[in-house]
Design a protein around this motif. Structure first.
Motif, PDB file in Angstrom:
ATOM      1  N   ILE A  62       0.735  -1.311   0.053  1.00 10.31           N
ATOM      2  CA  ILE A  62      -0.186   0.019  -0.054  1.00 10.31           C
ATOM      3  C   ILE A  62       0.934   1.221  -0.150  1.00 10.31           C
ATOM      4  O   ILE A  62       1.738   1.165   0.936  1.00 10.31           O
ATOM      5  N   LEU A  63       0.661   2.026  -0.961  1.00  5.38           N
ATOM      6  CA  LEU A  63       1.413   3.211  -0.959  1.00  5.38           C
ATOM      7  C   LEU A  63       0.756   4.158  -0.079  1.00  5.38           C
ATOM      8  O   LEU A  63       1.644   5.029   0.601  1.00  5.38           O
ATOM      9  N   ALA A  64      -0.394   4.663  -0.132  1.00  9.34           N
ATOM     10  CA  ALA A  64      -0.965   5.463   0.649  1.00  9.34           C
ATOM     11  C   ALA A  64      -2.283   5.239   1.022  1.00  9.34           C
ATOM     12  O   ALA A  64      -3.345   4.454   0.280  1.00  9.34           O
ATOM     13  N   LYS A  65      -2.706   5.956   2.139  1.00  5.27           N
ATOM     14  CA  LYS A  65      -4.228   5.744   2.684  1.00  5.27           C
ATOM     15  C   LYS A  65      -4.870   7.051   2.201  1.00  5.27           C
ATOM     16  O   LYS A  65      -4.450   8.232   2.720  1.00  5.27           O
ATOM     17  N   ILE A  66      -5.808   6.957   1.278  1.00  4.37           N
ATOM     18  CA  ILE A  66      -6.768   8.178   0.965  1.00  4.37           C
ATOM     19  C   ILE A  66      -7.813   8.389   2.078  1.00  4.37           C
ATOM     20  O   ILE A  66      -7.852   9.533   2.812  1.00  4.37           O
ATOM     21  N   ASN A  67      -8.547   7.351   2.629  1.00  2.00           N
ATOM     22  CA  ASN A  67      -9.620   7.571   3.644  1.00  2.00           C
ATOM     23  C   ASN A  67      -9.623   5.838   4.304  1.00  2.00           C
ATOM     24  O   ASN A  67      -8.888   5.104   3.731  1.00  2.00           O
ATOM     25  N   ASP A  68     -10.378   5.809   4.979  1.00  2.06           N
ATOM     26  CA  ASP A  68     -10.763   4.288   5.594  1.00  2.06           C
ATOM     27  C   ASP A  68     -11.222   3.433   4.553  1.00  2.06           C
ATOM     28  O   ASP A  68     -11.191   2.282   4.797  1.00  2.06           O
ATOM     29  N   ASN A  69     -11.798   4.124   3.445  1.00  2.00           N
ATOM     30  CA  ASN A  69     -12.495   3.410   2.548  1.00  2.00           C
ATOM     31  C   ASN A  69     -11.743   2.927   1.218  1.00  2.00           C
ATOM     32  O   ASN A  69     -11.914   2.337   0.226  1.00  2.00           O
ATOM     33  N   ALA A  70     -10.549   3.881   1.062  1.00  2.00           N
ATOM     34  CA  ALA A  70      -9.952   3.805  -0.375  1.00  2.00           C
ATOM     35  C   ALA A  70      -8.299   4.061  -0.072  1.00  2.00           C
ATOM     36  O   ALA A  70      -7.795   4.722   1.024  1.00  2.00           O
ATOM     37  N   TYR A  71      -7.611   3.353  -0.900  1.00  2.00           N
ATOM     38  CA  TYR A  71      -6.293   3.214  -0.609  1.00  2.00           C
ATOM     39  C   TYR A  71      -5.408   3.256  -1.864  1.00  2.00           C
ATOM     40  O   TYR A  71      -6.126   2.777  -2.972  1.00  2.00           O
ATOM     41  N   ARG A  72      -4.405   3.851  -2.014  1.00  2.00           N
ATOM     42  CA  ARG A  72      -3.501   3.758  -3.249  1.00  2.00           C
ATOM     43  C   ARG A  72      -2.550   2.753  -3.314  1.00  2.00           C
ATOM     44  O   ARG A  72      -1.812   2.564  -2.200  1.00  2.00           O
ATOM     45  N   ILE A  73      -2.729   1.766  -4.271  1.00  2.00           N
ATOM     46  CA  ILE A  73      -1.765   0.546  -4.195  1.00  2.00           C
ATOM     47  C   ILE A  73      -0.658   0.495  -5.283  1.00  2.00           C
ATOM     48  O   ILE A  73      -0.827   1.109  -6.229  1.00  2.00           O
ATOM     49  N   GLU A  74       0.429  -0.207  -4.913  1.00  2.00           N
ATOM     50  CA  GLU A  74       1.534  -0.263  -6.036  1.00  2.00           C
ATOM     51  C   GLU A  74       1.428  -1.099  -7.025  1.00  2.00           C
ATOM     52  O   GLU A  74       1.777  -2.340  -6.590  1.00  2.00           O
ATOM     53  N   LEU A  75       0.898  -0.992  -8.085  1.00  5.53           N
ATOM     54  CA  LEU A  75       0.487  -1.968  -9.034  1.00  5.53           C
ATOM     55  C   LEU A  75       1.641  -2.362 -10.072  1.00  5.53           C
ATOM     56  O   LEU A  75       2.684  -1.465 -10.160  1.00  5.53           O
ATOM     57  N   PRO A  76       1.832  -3.359 -10.736  1.00  8.72           N
ATOM     58  CA  PRO A  76       2.823  -3.991 -11.543  1.00  8.72           C
ATOM     59  C   PRO A  76       2.676  -2.769 -12.792  1.00  8.72           C
ATOM     60  O   PRO A  76       1.404  -2.416 -13.041  1.00  8.72           O
ATOM     61  N   ALA A  77       3.948  -2.506 -13.697  1.00  6.64           N
ATOM     62  CA  ALA A  77       3.902  -1.826 -14.567  1.00  6.64           C
ATOM     63  C   ALA A  77       2.889  -2.443 -15.658  1.00  6.64           C
ATOM     64  O   ALA A  77       2.322  -1.581 -16.521  1.00  6.64           O
ATOM     65  N   ASP A  78       2.493  -3.648 -15.829  1.00  8.97           N
ATOM     66  CA  ASP A  78       2.129  -4.089 -16.920  1.00  8.97           C
ATOM     67  C   ASP A  78       0.624  -4.034 -16.574  1.00  8.97           C
ATOM     68  O   ASP A  78      -0.450  -4.344 -17.381  1.00  8.97           O
ATOM     69  N   CYS A  79      -0.036  -3.724 -15.464  1.00  5.88           N
ATOM     70  CA  CYS A  79      -1.543  -3.653 -15.079  1.00  5.88           C
ATOM     71  C   CYS A  79      -1.889  -2.078 -15.528  1.00  5.88           C
ATOM     72  O   CYS A  79      -1.435  -1.171 -14.952  1.00  5.88           O
ATOM     73  N   ASN A  80      -2.738  -1.944 -16.429  1.00  9.41           N
ATOM     74  CA  ASN A  80      -3.164  -0.731 -17.187  1.00  9.41           C
ATOM     75  C   ASN A  80      -4.419  -0.234 -16.509  1.00  9.41           C
ATOM     76  O   ASN A  80      -5.632  -0.152 -17.191  1.00  9.41           O
ATOM     77  N   THR A  81      -4.475  -0.126 -14.963  1.00 11.26           N
ATOM     78  CA  THR A  81      -5.890   0.600 -14.557  1.00 11.26           C
ATOM     79  C   THR A  81      -5.381   1.222 -13.348  1.00 11.26           C
ATOM     80  O   THR A  81      -4.141   1.532 -13.237  1.00 11.26           O
ATOM     81  N   SER A  82      -6.406   2.051 -12.786  1.00 13.88           N
ATOM     82  CA  SER A  82      -6.051   2.961 -11.699  1.00 13.88           C
ATOM     83  C   SER A  82      -5.476   2.368 -10.505  1.00 13.88           C
ATOM     84  O   SER A  82      -5.618   1.014 -10.161  1.00 13.88           O
ATOM     85  N   SER A  83      -4.830   2.854  -9.890  1.00 13.57           N
ATOM     86  CA  SER A  83      -3.942   2.413  -8.441  1.00 13.57           C
ATOM     87  C   SER A  83      -4.762   2.561  -7.325  1.00 13.57           C
ATOM     88  O   SER A  83      -4.467   2.124  -6.331  1.00 13.57           O
ATOM     89  N   THR A  84      -6.062   3.206  -7.494  1.00 19.39           N
ATOM     90  CA  THR A  84      -6.759   3.510  -6.375  1.00 19.39           C
ATOM     91  C   THR A  84      -7.875   2.320  -6.022  1.00 19.39           C
ATOM     92  O   THR A  84      -8.662   2.049  -7.109  1.00 19.39           O
ATOM     93  N   PHE A  85      -7.894   1.866  -5.270  1.00 22.55           N
ATOM     94  CA  PHE A  85      -8.638   0.684  -4.640  1.00 22.55           C
ATOM     95  C   PHE A  85      -9.699   0.897  -3.688  1.00 22.55           C
ATOM     96  O   PHE A  85      -9.234   1.373  -2.659  1.00 22.55           O
ATOM     97  N   ASN A  86     -10.987   0.436  -3.592  1.00 25.75           N
ATOM     98  CA  ASN A  86     -11.892   0.273  -2.549  1.00 25.75           C
ATOM     99  C   ASN A  86     -11.555  -0.875  -1.415  1.00 25.75           C
ATOM    100  O   ASN A  86     -11.058  -1.716  -2.107  1.00 25.75           O
TER     101      ASN A  86
END
Length: 116
Positions: A62-86
């Motif tokens: 986990i790179l950063a905590k946005i709030n208790d419900n959302a986090y920014r994740i360090e995804l692999p380079a080949d994953c072409n999607t947003s790095s923010t997850f519920n």
């Protein structure tokens, strides 16, 4: 009469919330925790998702905590999607044994090693 109806609605909503909270689990993560991330079909552009693709990726930190419900994740380079997850798409990583966990992309290095 309107005040009574409003109070009855408030009581009813409180009962619904209490019943729903019985089944709810609070999941909190810290920066640097290793997690598994579920990739849903909706996260990818049309035509880019395969039903044979991996459903979860990880362990990823986990790179950063946005709030208790959302986090920014360090995804692999080949994953072409947003790095923010519920938090519903994140589960804690539990290693199978006491082995050392490497965060680097082991899939790319193993496929390169097999080509020799």
């Amino acid at each position: 009469m309107l005040a009574e109806v409003r109070q009855q609605i408030i009581k009813s909503n409180a009962r619904y919330k209490a019943a729903a909270d019985v089944h709810r689990r609070e999941r909190l993560f810290k920066e640097g925790d290793l997690v598994m991330v579920r990739l849903r079909r909706e996260r990818f552009p049309p035509g880019a998702y395969s039903k044979l693709a991996k459903r979860k990726i990880g362990p990823v930190p986990i790179l950063a905590k946005i709030n208790d419900n959302a986090y920014r994740i360090e995804l692999p380079a080949d994953c072409n999607t947003s790095s923010t997850f519920n938090v519903a798409d994140i589960s804690p990583y539990k290693p199978a044994d006491d082995a050392i966990v490497l965060i680097s992309s082991s899939e790319s290095s193993s496929s390169e090693a097999g080509e020799d």
